[in-house]
Design a protein around this motif. Structure first.
Motif, PDB file in Angstrom:
ATOM      1  N   MET A 221       0.835  -1.198   0.000  1.00  0.00           N
ATOM      2  CA  MET A 221       0.000   0.000   0.000  1.00  0.00           C
ATOM      3  C   MET A 221       0.868   1.246   0.000  1.00  0.00           C
ATOM      4  O   MET A 221       1.836   1.343   0.752  1.00  0.00           O
ATOM      5  CB  MET A 221      -0.939   0.013   1.208  1.00  0.00           C
ATOM      6  CG  MET A 221      -1.828   1.252   1.274  1.00  0.00           C
ATOM      7  SD  MET A 221      -2.966   1.234   2.672  1.00  0.00           S
ATOM      8  CE  MET A 221      -4.199   0.128   2.062  1.00  0.00           C
ATOM      9  N   ILE A 222       0.511   2.167  -0.865  1.00  0.00           N
ATOM     10  CA  ILE A 222       1.190   3.462  -0.940  1.00  0.00           C
ATOM     11  C   ILE A 222       0.112   4.543  -0.938  1.00  0.00           C
ATOM     12  O   ILE A 222      -0.857   4.466  -1.690  1.00  0.00           O
ATOM     13  CB  ILE A 222       2.048   3.589  -2.218  1.00  0.00           C
ATOM     14  CG1 ILE A 222       3.136   2.506  -2.236  1.00  0.00           C
ATOM     15  CG2 ILE A 222       2.676   4.970  -2.318  1.00  0.00           C
ATOM     16  CD1 ILE A 222       3.908   2.441  -3.540  1.00  0.00           C
ATOM     17  N   LYS A 229       2.961  13.495  -3.857  1.00  0.00           N
ATOM     18  CA  LYS A 229       4.023  13.244  -2.886  1.00  0.00           C
ATOM     19  C   LYS A 229       3.642  12.045  -2.022  1.00  0.00           C
ATOM     20  O   LYS A 229       2.563  12.009  -1.436  1.00  0.00           O
ATOM     21  CB  LYS A 229       4.214  14.489  -2.004  1.00  0.00           C
ATOM     22  CG  LYS A 229       5.210  14.314  -0.859  1.00  0.00           C
ATOM     23  CD  LYS A 229       6.623  14.198  -1.373  1.00  0.00           C
ATOM     24  CE  LYS A 229       7.625  14.129  -0.196  1.00  0.00           C
ATOM     25  NZ  LYS A 229       9.000  13.941  -0.671  1.00  0.00           N
ATOM     26  N   VAL A 230       4.539  11.067  -1.941  1.00  0.00           N
ATOM     27  CA  VAL A 230       4.269   9.870  -1.144  1.00  0.00           C
ATOM     28  C   VAL A 230       4.223  10.244   0.330  1.00  0.00           C
ATOM     29  O   VAL A 230       5.131  10.882   0.856  1.00  0.00           O
ATOM     30  CB  VAL A 230       5.351   8.790  -1.384  1.00  0.00           C
ATOM     31  CG1 VAL A 230       5.140   7.602  -0.438  1.00  0.00           C
ATOM     32  CG2 VAL A 230       5.339   8.320  -2.837  1.00  0.00           C
ATOM     33  N   LYS A 231       3.154   9.829   0.994  1.00  0.00           N
ATOM     34  CA  LYS A 231       2.977  10.151   2.414  1.00  0.00           C
ATOM     35  C   LYS A 231       3.154   8.927   3.316  1.00  0.00           C
ATOM     36  O   LYS A 231       3.678   9.029   4.414  1.00  0.00           O
ATOM     37  CB  LYS A 231       1.572  10.745   2.650  1.00  0.00           C
ATOM     38  CG  LYS A 231       1.282  11.991   1.829  1.00  0.00           C
ATOM     39  CD  LYS A 231       2.250  13.123   2.117  1.00  0.00           C
ATOM     40  CE  LYS A 231       2.114  13.673   3.516  1.00  0.00           C
ATOM     41  NZ  LYS A 231       3.029  14.803   3.770  1.00  0.00           N
ATOM     42  N   ALA A 237       4.712  -3.234   0.866  1.00  0.00           N
ATOM     43  CA  ALA A 237       5.071  -2.532  -0.369  1.00  0.00           C
ATOM     44  C   ALA A 237       6.584  -2.493  -0.534  1.00  0.00           C
ATOM     45  O   ALA A 237       7.114  -2.680  -1.637  1.00  0.00           O
ATOM     46  CB  ALA A 237       4.502  -1.123  -0.352  1.00  0.00           C
ATOM     47  N   LEU A 238       7.302  -2.240   0.565  1.00  0.00           N
ATOM     48  CA  LEU A 238       8.765  -2.197   0.513  1.00  0.00           C
ATOM     49  C   LEU A 238       9.328  -3.554   0.113  1.00  0.00           C
ATOM     50  O   LEU A 238      10.294  -3.642  -0.660  1.00  0.00           O
ATOM     51  CB  LEU A 238       9.330  -1.758   1.868  1.00  0.00           C
ATOM     52  CG  LEU A 238       8.892  -0.375   2.370  1.00  0.00           C
ATOM     53  CD1 LEU A 238       9.485  -0.105   3.748  1.00  0.00           C
ATOM     54  CD2 LEU A 238       9.305   0.723   1.389  1.00  0.00           C
ATOM     55  N   VAL A 306      -4.928   6.225  -2.731  1.00  0.00           N
ATOM     56  CA  VAL A 306      -4.336   5.042  -2.106  1.00  0.00           C
ATOM     57  C   VAL A 306      -4.124   4.000  -3.193  1.00  0.00           C
ATOM     58  O   VAL A 306      -5.042   3.700  -3.962  1.00  0.00           O
ATOM     59  CB  VAL A 306      -5.255   4.459  -1.014  1.00  0.00           C
ATOM     60  CG1 VAL A 306      -4.648   3.185  -0.427  1.00  0.00           C
ATOM     61  CG2 VAL A 306      -5.493   5.474   0.081  1.00  0.00           C
ATOM     62  N   ILE A 307      -2.905   3.491  -3.271  1.00  0.00           N
ATOM     63  CA  ILE A 307      -2.599   2.419  -4.215  1.00  0.00           C
ATOM     64  C   ILE A 307      -2.382   1.143  -3.415  1.00  0.00           C
ATOM     65  O   ILE A 307      -1.547   1.109  -2.505  1.00  0.00           O
ATOM     66  CB  ILE A 307      -1.323   2.719  -5.037  1.00  0.00           C
ATOM     67  CG1 ILE A 307      -1.467   4.020  -5.818  1.00  0.00           C
ATOM     68  CG2 ILE A 307      -1.023   1.562  -5.987  1.00  0.00           C
ATOM     69  CD1 ILE A 307      -0.177   4.460  -6.486  1.00  0.00           C
TER      70      ILE A 307
END
Length: 648
Positions: A221-222, A229-231, A237-238, A306-307
Motif C-alpha cells: 500500500m502506498i 508526494k508519497v505520504k 510494499a517495501l 491510495v494504491i
C-alpha cells in the motif's frame, strides 16, 4: 422457471385470500408473508409510499457508504448494462441512497416509486429483497409472486446486507430486473459486491487509523497526496518493490507508475482503477503487479489516492488454486509389483529431487501424466502449481499466446487487460507439456529459449519476465526419429531430456494386470454402492493373454465395461472375440518373426494402419483418432503427409 412462477402465483393468491401458506413455499418467503399480513401491508399495492423527510441529510449521513459502493455498482453495471437490470443501494433502515440502471428499467423503477429517499422495508411495501434481507440480515432473492405486493410480481430482486468491520449492519445492495431473467448468479453478484464494499469501507477506516493498522495489510500500500508526494508506505510494499523506506518516500509517483493519468482520474468523482496489471518502474527494474487505485476525493476535493497492489505471482497463485492447477497423484498411487516399474519409479524420484528438465517417453495409456504429477509432488515444488498442457489440442495459431500469454491489444479479439500464459501460471511450480512432439518448429525455438534463460515474453510485449518453472515434457513419439525427419529440434531434445524416463507398456508388465484389475474393481464397487462385483480367476487369466496396445487406459476400459455388464461376478471377457482376435494376432506375429521376414519400414506400417482405421470408421476422423489413440491434429497431419484418401 415457468412452472415455478405458476406455482408461486397460485400460492400467493391462496395466502392472500385464505391466510394459508402452501408448504412448498420457501420458509423465508412464507414467514415474510405472515409478517406483512400482521402489519396490514396492502398486497394489491407494493409501491414505495414513505419518503425520507430530509434526503440531503440522509445522503450526508451515508456519504462514506455511497462513495465506496458507487464505483463497485458502476463496475457491475458496466457488465450487465442493457440486460434489463438495475442496481440499488440502501442504508441500514431501508431508505434508498443510490440507483443505477438503463433508461427502460428506470421507467419501471419510477412506476414503483423505487426512488432515492423511498423506504423499502417489509412493513411498508411488503416482501422484497431489500426489506427481507435487512430483516433477516442475510442475502435474499425474491422472484415474481414471492413479492408480497402485486405490483412487484414482474420483478426479480437479489439483495445482500452490508456490514462494517465490526459486523454492524450499515446498508444493503440490490440487483433488480424482469422476473423472467431470474438467475441464481445475481445472488452471487450482489453478495460479492457487498463483500467488496465491506472491504473498501474497511480500507477507508484503516486510512484514518493508519498509524496503528497500516502494516497489518497483506497487500502493498502506498498513499500519496494531491501533489503526488508519497505520504505513507507499508512494509509489504517495501518488500514487493525491494526498496528502503527512504527510497520509497522520495519516489515520483508519475514515474514509478508511468502511464496512469492520475490528474485526469482525480477530476472524475468517485472514479477508481480496480485489479489492473501494471509495471512498477523501480531503479531500472520492472515489477509486475496487480494494482488498485482509489482516489481520496472528499466532498469534491482531491486529497490524493491510495494504491494497493500484489505481485502478479501471488495473484496467479490464487488463480491456480481456484482453476485446479494442482497435482493429485503421488508415487504411492502407482500400482505395481513389476521390477522394471519399480526401477523406473526409483529413477523418477531421483529426477524429481534434481529439479532438472524431464522428458517422459512412452506409449499412450502408460501413465505419463500420472508420473509427471508424482514427480511434482515428490519435488521441492510440491506447494507450487502444476499446470498441464496438451500441446496437440491447441490450434497452431494460438500455441504461442496460450503458452506465453499476450499483452492487451496484441491481436484482434485479445482481452483488453491482456492474459497470462500457462508458463506464468506455473511460476514457482511445474508445467507439464504433454504431446510435446506436436509443437510447431517456431514454438520449439521459443521454448528452447525459455529453457535456456527462464524468461518469457508475452505476445505483443517487449519486456521479458523471469520465471521459475520446471518443465516436464511427454510424448508417445520417438523423438530421435522425429529429429531425423526434421520435425523436432535436436537442441531442444537435448535441453529437455536432461532426465529421460521411459514408461513401460502393459504387455511388458503382465504381472501387474492382476493388481490393476482388482484396483479398478475396488474403485467401481466404492463408486456403485448398490452393487458388489467379484472377479473370477479365469477372467484375469484371459486378460493376461491379451497384448494391450492401449495399455492401462484400455485395460481400465475393458474392466469397466465388463463390470457394468455383470450381475455379481465377472467370469469372462464380454467382448471375447475382440480379445481372441488380438491373441491370435499376437501369436501370428510371433510366428512370423521367427521366420525372420524382411522388416517393413515404419512409415508404411503407419500409413496402412491409418488407412485401415479410416475405412473401419467410415471416414469419421474423430472415431479414427480415438481408435488410433492419437490427437486429431496429429491425424490430419499424417493424412496429409501420406496423401491418404479420407473418402474411402
Amino acid at each position: 422457471m415457468e412452472n415455478y412462477m405458476n406455482f408461486i402465483e397460485k400460492a400467493w393468491r391462496k395466502f392472500i385470500i385464505t391466510g394459508e401458506v402452501d408448504a412448498n413455499v420457501r420458509s423465508e418467503i412464507a414467514e415474510s408473508w405472515v409478517r406483512c399480513k400482521k402489519c396490514n401491508v396492502d398486497p394489491y399495492n407494493g409501491k414505495g409510499n414513505v419518503k425520507h423527510s430530509d434526503i440531503d441529510k440522509l445522503i450526508k449521513n451515508n456519504i462514506e457508504l455511497i462513495s465506496v459502493a458507487r464505483p463497485i455498482m458502476e463496475s457491475i453495471y458496466s457488465r450487465v448494462s442493457g440486460s434489463g437490470f438495475a442496481l440499488f443501494l440502501s442504508d441500514k433502515d431501508g431508505y434508498l441512497l443510490e440507483i443505477i440502471g438503463d433508461k427502460d428499467i428506470m421507467e419501471r423503477v419510477n412506476e414503483l416509486n423505487f426512488l432515492k429517499g423511498e423506504l423499502w422495508t417489509e412493513n411498508i411495501v411488503g416482501t422484497n429483497a431489500i426489506g427481507t434481507a435487512l430483516y433477516l440480515n442475510k442475502p435474499v432473492q425474491t422472484i415474481g409472486a414471492e413479492h408480497y405486493g402485486i405490483n412487484q410480481h414482474t420483478w426479480t430482486c437479489s439483495a445482500s446486507p452490508i456490514h462494517d468491520e465490526d459486523g454492524n449492519l450499515i446498508g444493503c445492495i440490490n440487483m433488480s430486473g424482469n422476473y423472467y431473467n431470474a438467475h441464481s448468479h445475481t445472488m452471487g453478484i450482489v453478495t460479492a459486491a457487498a463483500q467488496s464494499i465491506q472491504k473498501q469501507m474497511a480500507l477507508t477506516i484503516s486510512y484514518k487509523l493508519l498509524n496503528v493498522t497500516f502494516d497489518s495489510i497483506s497487500d502493498g500500500m502506498i498513499v500519496f497526496n494531491e501533489n503526488m508526494k508519497v505520504k505513507r508506505v507499508n512494509g509489504r510494499a517495501l518488500d514487493i518493490l525491494n526498496i528502503s523506506l527512504e527510497e520509497a518516500m522520495e519516489m515520483d509517483v508519475d514515474k514509478f507508475l508511468n502511464g496512469i493519468h492520475f490528474h485526469k482520474l482525480f477530476k472524475e468523482q468517485n472514479k477508481s482503477l480496480n485489479n489492473i496489471e501494471w509495471d512498477f518502474c523501480i531503479k531500472n527494474r520492472l515489477v509486475k503487479c496487480v494494482i488498485n487505485v482509489v482516489p481520496l476525493n472528499v466532498n469534491g476535493k482531491n486529497n490524493g489516492a491510495v494504491i494497493t497492489f500484489a505481485e502478479v505471482r501471488r495473484v496467479h497463485k490464487l488463480v491456480n488454486k481456484f482453476a485446479g492447477y494442482k497435482a493429485q497423484y503421488k508415487f504411492d498411487d502407482i500400482m505395481t509389483s513389476n521390477k522394471e516399474m519399480k526401477k523406473m519409479i526409483t529413477f523418477a524420484k531421483k529426477a524429481a529431487i534434481s529439479d532438472c528438465n524431464i522428458l517422459i517417453q512412452g506409449e499412450s495409456g502408460t501413465g505419463k501424466e500420472l508420473i509427471s504429477q508424482s514427480i511434482h509432488n515428490y519435488s521441492g515444488r510440491f506447494k507450487g502449481p502444476f499446470v498441464a498442457v496438451n500441446c496437440a489440442s491447441i490450434p497452431r495459431e494460438l500455441v504461442e499466446s496460450e503458452l506465453f500469454g499476450y499483452e492487451k491489444g496484441a491481436f484482434t479479439g485479445a482481452s483488453k487487460e491482456g492474459h497470462p500464459g500457462k508458463f506464468e501460471l506455473a511460476d514457482g511450480g511445474t508445467i507439464f507439456l504433454d504431446e510435446i512432439g506436436e509443437l510447431p518448429l517456431d514454438i520449439q525455438s521459443k521454448l528452447l529459449r525459455v529453457l535456456d534463460n527462464g524468461k518469457i515474453t508475452r505476445v505483443g510485449g517487449t519486456t521479458e519476465k523471469q520465471l521459475n518453472v520446471r518443465v516436464i515434457g511427454a510424448t508417445n513419439r520417438i523423438l530421435k526419429n522425429e529429429i531425423s525427419k526434421q520435425n523436432f529440434r535436436e537442441d531442444l531434445y537435448y535441453r529437455l531430456s536432461v532426465m529421460e524416463i521411459k514408461t513401460i507398456p502393459l504387455r511388458k508388465r503382465i504381472d501387474d494386470i492382476d493388481i490393476l484389475i482388482k484396483h479398478f474393481i475396488k474403485e467401481l464397487n466404492l463408486k456403485n454402492k448398490e452393487k458388489f462385483i467379484r472377479i473370477n480367476n479365469f477372467y484375469i487369466s484371459d486378460l493376461k493373454k491379451y497384448n494391450w496396445p492401449g495399455n492401462i487406459r484400455e485395460l481400465r476400459n475393458v474392466v469397466e465395461r465388463d463390470y457394468y455388464l455383470s450381475d455379481d461376478e465377472i467370469t469372462s471377457v464380454n467382448n471375447i472375440d475382440y480379445i481372441q482376435e488380438n491373441i491370435e494376432s499376437v501369436e501370428k506375429e510371433l510366428d512370423l518373426s521367427e521366420r525372420k521376414l524382411n522388416i517393413v519400414p515404419l512409415e508404411e506400417l503407419e500409413k496402412k494402419a491409418i488407412s485401415d482405421a479410416i475405412k473401419k470408421c467410415n471416414g469419421n476422423i474423430q472415431m479414427t483418432s480415438k481408435l488410433l489413440q492419437i490427437g486429431r491434429a496429429t491425424l490430419y497431419r499424417k493424412i496429409k503427409k501420406y496423401q491418404i484418401n479420407v473418402s474411402k
